[in-house]
Design an enzyme around this catalytic site. Structure first.
Site, PDB file in Angstrom:
ATOM      1  CB  CYS A 178      -0.894  -0.352   1.448  1.00  0.00           C
ATOM      2  SG  CYS A 178      -2.373  -1.309   1.323  1.00  0.00           S
ATOM      3  NE  ARG A 228       4.892   1.848  -0.238  1.00  0.00           N
ATOM      4  CZ  ARG A 228       5.350   1.671   1.000  1.00  0.00           C
ATOM      5  NH1 ARG A 228       6.789   1.755   0.757  1.00  0.00           N
ATOM      6  NH2 ARG A 228       4.832   1.530   2.325  1.00  0.00           N
ATOM      7  CD1 TRP A 271      -0.268  -6.871  -2.432  1.00  0.00           C
ATOM      8  CD2 TRP A 271      -0.212  -6.910  -0.731  1.00  0.00           C
ATOM      9  NE1 TRP A 271       0.058  -7.922  -2.555  1.00  0.00           N
ATOM     10  CE2 TRP A 271      -0.178  -8.174  -0.856  1.00  0.00           C
ATOM     11  CE3 TRP A 271      -0.630  -6.958   0.918  1.00  0.00           C
ATOM     12  CZ2 TRP A 271       0.247  -9.100   0.114  1.00  0.00           C
ATOM     13  CZ3 TRP A 271      -0.141  -8.156   1.348  1.00  0.00           C
ATOM     14  CH2 TRP A 271      -0.218  -9.316   0.845  1.00  0.00           C
ATOM     15  CG  ASN A 319       0.881   0.957   4.502  1.00  0.00           C
ATOM     16  OD1 ASN A 319       1.250   0.076   4.101  1.00  0.00           O
ATOM     17  ND2 ASN A 319       2.066   1.832   4.143  1.00  0.00           N
ATOM     18  N   GLY A 320      -1.465  -0.120   6.796  1.00  0.00           N
ATOM     19  CA  GLY A 320      -0.540  -1.249   7.789  1.00  0.00           C
ATOM     20  C   GLY A 320      -1.784  -2.232   7.984  1.00  0.00           C
ATOM     21  CD  GLU A 346      16.464 -14.579  -6.296  1.00  0.00           C
ATOM     22  OE1 GLU A 346      16.149 -14.970  -5.602  1.00  0.00           O
ATOM     23  OE2 GLU A 346      15.591 -13.294  -6.731  1.00  0.00           O
ATOM     24  CE  LYS A 377      13.173 -12.522  -8.557  1.00  0.00           C
ATOM     25  NZ  LYS A 377      14.413 -11.855  -7.302  1.00  0.00           N
ATOM     26  CD  GLU A 436       9.135 -12.090  -7.276  1.00  0.00           C
ATOM     27  OE1 GLU A 436      10.366 -12.578  -7.109  1.00  0.00           O
ATOM     28  OE2 GLU A 436       8.451 -10.687  -6.489  1.00  0.00           O
ATOM     29  CG  HIS A 468      18.235 -38.478  -2.314  1.00  0.00           C
ATOM     30  ND1 HIS A 468      18.431 -39.789  -1.924  1.00  0.00           N
ATOM     31  CD2 HIS A 468      19.324 -37.964  -2.866  1.00  0.00           C
ATOM     32  CE1 HIS A 468      20.127 -40.168  -1.255  1.00  0.00           C
ATOM     33  NE2 HIS A 468      20.272 -38.978  -1.981  1.00  0.00           N
ATOM     34  CE  LYS A 480      11.452  -3.211  -5.330  1.00  0.00           C
ATOM     35  NZ  LYS A 480      11.577  -4.308  -5.406  1.00  0.00           N
TER      36      LYS A 480
END
Ligand code: F6R
Length: 590
Positions: free
Chosen positions: A2, A27, A73, A97-98, A462, A466, A469, A485, A585
């Site tokens: 947000c 955000r 978000w 925001n929060g 990573e 990526k 995502e 295995h 983000k």
């Protein structure tokens, strides 16, 4: 997670707020809204589900010189017009925001008191509380309300008839910006790039009143306070796409500069870091997602160069496991944004248990920098794409130098040569890399497995993160030796295995994994900086040959390959790599 922006001045508030929201979109981008006070004192609100651009058709009709906006978000309540901010009650308008953790209990009481709710959000309770607490003074009403809230909040509040914005910050970031005849408040620096010369970072518990004429800041007891003003160095040009179709590509192209700048910045903190680390007997790396993956490499650097025990852990797990921490432990909190709630809380916990805590972050003055013993900068500059690219490579570069410094190794002429040549090697990799064929293979596949040993395993994790995502192709990262295995059961002709091989000592073992996959009909690609490996596997696997590289620095080079692969696959599949679905983000919620 947000983004919020407020504006008060002689300009057009709606346009300023809209521009700020566009810059904060990384955000959160599931819905957006704004409230603007018309000269008459009436508040005009527009809020819509979708990305910030959904507001554009309406802003020409909104006149006023004071306004605030929100890009969301979703945490409580699905993305919808109604759940979008601002929320209002009785002439009070709020963007938040929060997370308000005690919202359910507050909502129940407010409903019992006769308040009517229209959204499913936690944030709406704030508007109702301020309404009930307001006896004409918005600041004291906000102060009273703050005492009733549990959770995290960066809040902006407007009241009908008042040409100013009241703000409050607690465990979510908020800055204020001083312009000429206009003032701003925002979640983060990009919103204010090129808008004002000076900014102040608010501290937890701070309140502020923003009007066209002035910014007044108050502490948690409403006592006026001054917060340091710093230059606002971020310009609008630095936030541009620089000719690239996406920020992800632009930021990938900025890796060599990031590494160079990170090396340069390290010299300024080296002595302080050595002092903080003196007497350290064990190091722990904490971070989330990509930052955790950088920590896995940091762990290896410390084990190899300093020969001390080192661990890496997801910050979100560390927080709740009753960790064993002793004096002599040093914790590296790795975070691009410096705002990730889990990383901050894990760092604070480690500190309270007696560890020395070092932040490795890309954002100076971010929340993490205010609760640690030392800060190691990652000099990547603003990273707008939701997926971390250049900051990850910068984190690895910073951790490499931290480990060398702790090991007390004066950089030998040989190492110095390697380091000074690294940015050029990274540039060469960027110039020559061609992953188009592999990206098409991944785009068509039913699943992609990234495999590697040692450093390559850390980069494999990573690469997998990526790829899933930004392209949404199912993917996992595994140690190459673990394949037999269990994971081999997943291999068939619809899968692609991407095997990273950069350490000649481990190459024969990793090549075994290639053969095991090929024998079961799986498609294979090999990312290597070893020409001999490329030669041996040519014709059997798709080969991505990288420039020759020292094995300790190979993660920085192979990171470019896996990031480029994720980017190209996303583009082939028509995804927006800068704003992947469901993500944002700066994860400021837990
Ligand atoms: C993945 C990604 C995330 C972040 C994670 C931590 O591309 O960007 O996994 O790495 O959310 O964020 P920071 O580093 O800001 O703490």
């Amino acid at each position: 997670m947000c983004g919020i922006i407020g504006y008060a001045g002689g300009g057009n508030a709606a346009e300023n707020v809209y521009e700020g929201l566009k810059r904060l979109e990384y955000r959160g981008y599931d819905s957006a809204g704004m409230a603007v006070i018309a000269p008459s004192g009436e508040v005009k609100v527009i809020k819509k589900q979708g990305k910030v651009s959904v507001l554009e058709p309406y802003i020409a009709d909104i006149r006023g010189a004071v306004g605030m906006g929100h890009t969301r978000w979703a945490t409580h309540g699905k993305p919808s017009d109604i759940n979008a901010h601002p929320h209002s009650a009785g002439g009070i308008y709020v963007v938040h925001n929060g997370i308000i953790e005690n919202y359910a209990e507050l909502k129940e009481k407010l409903i019992a008191a006769g308040e009517t709710f229209i959204s499913e959000t936690d944030s709406e309770v704030i508007a109702h509380l301020i309404k009930l607490n307001c006896d004409g003074n918005i600041l004291t009403a906000l102060h009273k309300t703050a005492k009733m809230l549990t959770g995290s909040y960066a809040l902006m509040v407007m009241r009908e008839g008042e040409h100013k914005i009241a703000v409050l910050k607690y465990r979510s970031s908020l800055i204020v910006g001083y312009g000429e005849g206009e003032n701003f408040c925002a979640s983060d620096r990009p919103a204010l790039a090129g808008k004002c010369d000076k900014i102040s970072v608010l501290e937890d518990g701070d309140f502020a009143l923003i009007s066209a004429e002035k910014i007044e800041i108050f502490d948690k007891d409403l006592t006026p306070v001054c917060r340091p003003k710093t230059e606002n160095a971020l310009t609008a040009e630095k936030l541009g796409l620089n000719g690239c179709p996406h920020y992800m590509l632009k930021e990938l192209r900025e890796v060599p500069q990031t590494v160079q700048n990170t090396f340069n910045s390290f010299n300024e903190v080296k002595d302080e870091l050595s002092e903080v680390l003196s007497g350290t007997k064990r190091v722990i790396f904490l971070g989330c997602g990509t930052a955790y993956h950088a920590g896995l490499i940091g762990k290896k650097y410390f084990e190899t160069f300093a020969r001390i025990p080192a661990e890496a852990e997801n910050a979100s797990e560390f927080r709740y496991k009753d960790p064993v921490i002793s004096r002599g432990d040093a914790v590296f909190a790795v975070t691009q944004s410096g705002e990730t709630a889990d990383t901050i809380e894990a760092a604070l916990l480690a500190k309270s248990l007696g560890a020395k805590v070092i932040a490795v972050t890309n954002v100076p003055q971010s929340a993490i920098t205010r609760c640690v013993h030392a800060v190691v900068p990652v000099a990547a500059g603003a990273e707008i794409c939701v997926a971390a690219t250049k900051s990850y490579v910068g984190q690895i570069a910073a951790l490499y130098l931290c480990a060398l410094t702790f090991a007390g190794k004066a950089v030998t002429p040989k190492e110095f040569k390697l380091l000074s040549e690294l940015p050029a090697a990274l540039q060469k990799t960027i110039n020559n890399i061609n992953v188009y064929t592999l990206a098409h293979m991944c785009a068509r596949s039913g699943g992609v497995y990234f495999l590697g040993r040692g450093y390559d395993y850390a980069v494999a994790l990573e690469g997998s993160l990526k790829l899933k995502e930004v392209s949404y192709v199912p993917s996992e990262g595994y140690p190459a030796g673990e394949l037999k295995h269990g994971t081999l059961a997943l291999i068939d002709e619809n899968t692609v295995s991407v095997v990273l091989i950069t350490d000649s000592a481990l190459a024969p073992k990793s090549e075994n994994a290639v053969e095991q996959v090929l024998s079961r009909g799986g498609k294979v690609a090999v990312i290597t900086c070893l020409p001999a490996v490329a030669k041996r596997l040519e014709g059997k696997a798709e080969i991505i040959l990288l420039p020759a590289c020292n094995k300790f620095l190979s993660p920085l080079v192979s990171a470019i390959a896996v990031q480029e692969l994720a980017y190209r696959t996303a583009v082939i599949l028509g995804r927006d790599p800068d704003k992947p679905r469901n993500l944002a983000k700066s994860v400021t919620v837990e």
